[in-house]
Scaffold this active site. Structure first.
Site, PDB file in Angstrom:
ATOM      1  CB  SER A   1      39.210   4.335  20.674  1.00 38.65           C
ATOM      2  OG  SER A   1      38.795   5.535  21.267  1.00 38.65           O
TER       3      SER A   1
ATOM      4  CG  LEU B   1      44.868  16.467  18.126  1.00 43.05           C
ATOM      5  CD1 LEU B   1      46.059  16.095  18.980  1.00 43.05           C
ATOM      6  CD2 LEU B   1      43.727  16.993  19.005  1.00 43.05           C
ATOM      7  CE  LYS B   2      48.724  18.571  10.425  1.00 41.91           C
ATOM      8  NZ  LYS B   2      49.360  17.546  11.239  1.00 41.91           N
TER       9      LYS B   2
ATOM     10  CG  ASN C   1      35.609  17.727  16.799  1.00 45.12           C
ATOM     11  OD1 ASN C   1      36.322  16.716  16.665  1.00 45.12           O
ATOM     12  ND2 ASN C   1      35.821  18.603  17.770  1.00 45.12           N
TER      13      ASN C   1
ATOM     14  CG  HIS D   1      35.587  18.883  22.879  1.00 52.88           C
ATOM     15  ND1 HIS D   1      36.905  19.136  22.524  1.00 52.88           N
ATOM     16  CD2 HIS D   1      35.425  19.393  24.127  1.00 52.88           C
ATOM     17  CE1 HIS D   1      37.494  19.776  23.518  1.00 52.88           C
ATOM     18  NE2 HIS D   1      36.628  19.945  24.495  1.00 52.88           N
TER      19      HIS D   1
ATOM     20  CD  GLU E   1      34.973  10.952  23.426  1.00 53.31           C
ATOM     21  OE1 GLU E   1      35.447  10.986  22.277  1.00 53.31           O
ATOM     22  OE2 GLU E   1      35.646  11.289  24.426  1.00 53.31           O
TER      23      GLU E   1
HETATM   24  C1  GAR Z   1      38.560  11.646  22.101  1.00 56.75           C
HETATM   25  O1  GAR Z   1      38.335  11.673  23.489  1.00 56.75           O
HETATM   26  C2  GAR Z   1      38.003  12.892  21.458  1.00 56.75           C
HETATM   27  O2  GAR Z   1      36.817  13.352  22.051  1.00 56.75           O
HETATM   28  C3  GAR Z   1      39.123  13.874  21.698  1.00 56.75           C
HETATM   29  O3  GAR Z   1      40.293  13.131  21.456  1.00 56.75           O
HETATM   30  C4  GAR Z   1      40.050  11.754  21.797  1.00 56.75           C
HETATM   31  C5  GAR Z   1      40.449  10.894  20.626  1.00 56.75           C
HETATM   32  O4  GAR Z   1      40.438   9.538  20.986  1.00 56.75           O
HETATM   33  N1  GAR Z   1      39.028  15.005  20.841  1.00 56.75           N
HETATM   34  C6  GAR Z   1      39.358  16.242  21.210  1.00 56.75           C
HETATM   35  O5  GAR Z   1      39.820  16.511  22.293  1.00 56.75           O
HETATM   36  C7  GAR Z   1      39.106  17.277  20.128  1.00 56.75           C
HETATM   37  N2  GAR Z   1      39.250  18.614  20.650  1.00 56.75           N
HETATM   38  P1  GAR Z   1      40.477   8.399  19.885  1.00 56.75           P
HETATM   39  O6  GAR Z   1      41.662   8.711  18.965  1.00 56.75           O
HETATM   40  O7  GAR Z   1      40.708   7.143  20.661  1.00 56.75           O
HETATM   41  O8  GAR Z   1      39.178   8.404  19.157  1.00 56.75           O
END
Ligand code: GAR
Length: 189
Positions: free
Chosen positions: A13, A84-85, A101, A103, A173
């Site tokens: 997203s 995630l990698k 990134n 978070h 975000e």
């Molecule tokens: C998001 O909330 C992002 O901040 C988080 O994964 C989600 C991805 O959502 N990232 C982490 O936790 C990184 N450590 P998306 O695939 O819908 O963009």
């Protein structure tokens, strides 16, 4: 034209919000050169296909594959969006201040290897925090520990579940990431 590359492992997203922002001019003078997918079968890949963005899917040798793909694309900005990698240090050294990134917490709180996605929101609620948020930061060798570029706070409500909190933060975000990307590209001119 600034070349953007997005790395994602899930729903994408945030990737979609970047696509939309390039289209509507919130992000100017940039093109998304590729999606690098952490695995096959993820929704982010469908989003790329719909928008005619080339997709590279990482396999077992992901580190060397990633190095090769980035060498080929030579991006101005490498954008992790739910990827995630762990980024190999060779890539971090090669692209100083070019890897960012997002978070879903107010880093440095709730960062690190075990904090991703819903686990972050679960921990925030269990701790009884009344505020959370999201952070965009540069990527270094340590998970979620690079220099913070910008963050937005989001209130935690008394009846929040990890899901409701995650939704409210994700909305922010989607606003924050394109704004930061544009700001960084402005500085590159
Ligand atoms: C998001 O909330 C992002 O901040 C988080 O994964 C989600 C991805 O959502 N990232 C982490 O936790 C990184 N450590 P998306 O695939 O819908 O963009």
């Amino acid at each position: 034209m600034h070349k953007l590359v997005v790395l994602a492992s899930g729903s994408g997203s945030n990737f979609q919000s970047i696509i939309n922002s390039v289209k509507d001019g919130t992000i100017k003078g940039a093109s998304i050169e590729a999606l690098i997918a952490g695995k096959s079968g993820i929704e982010a890949i469908e989003r790329a296909k719909k928008n005619e963005i080339p997709v590279y899917t990482l396999g077992a040798e992901f580190e060397s594959e990633l190095i090769e793909i980035l060498d080929e694309l030579n991006p101005d900005l490498i954008i992790l969006a739910g990827f995630l990698k762990k980024i190999p240090s060779e890539i971090i050294d090669k692209y100083p201040n070019k890897i960012i990134n997002i978070h879903p917490s107010l880093l440095p709180k709730y960062g690190g290897k075990n904090f991703y996605g819903m686990k972050v929101h679960q921990a925030v609620i269990e701790a009884g925090d009344d505020v959370s948020g999201c952070t965009v930061h540069y990527v270094n060798e340590i998970y979620d520990a690079g220099k913070i570029i910008d963050q937005v706070t989001v209130p935690v409500k008394a009846d929040d579940t990890p899901e409701t909190l995650s939704k409210r933060i994700l909305k922010q975000e989607h606003q924050l990431y394109p704004k930061v990307i544009q700001k960084l590209l402005n500085n590159k001119n």
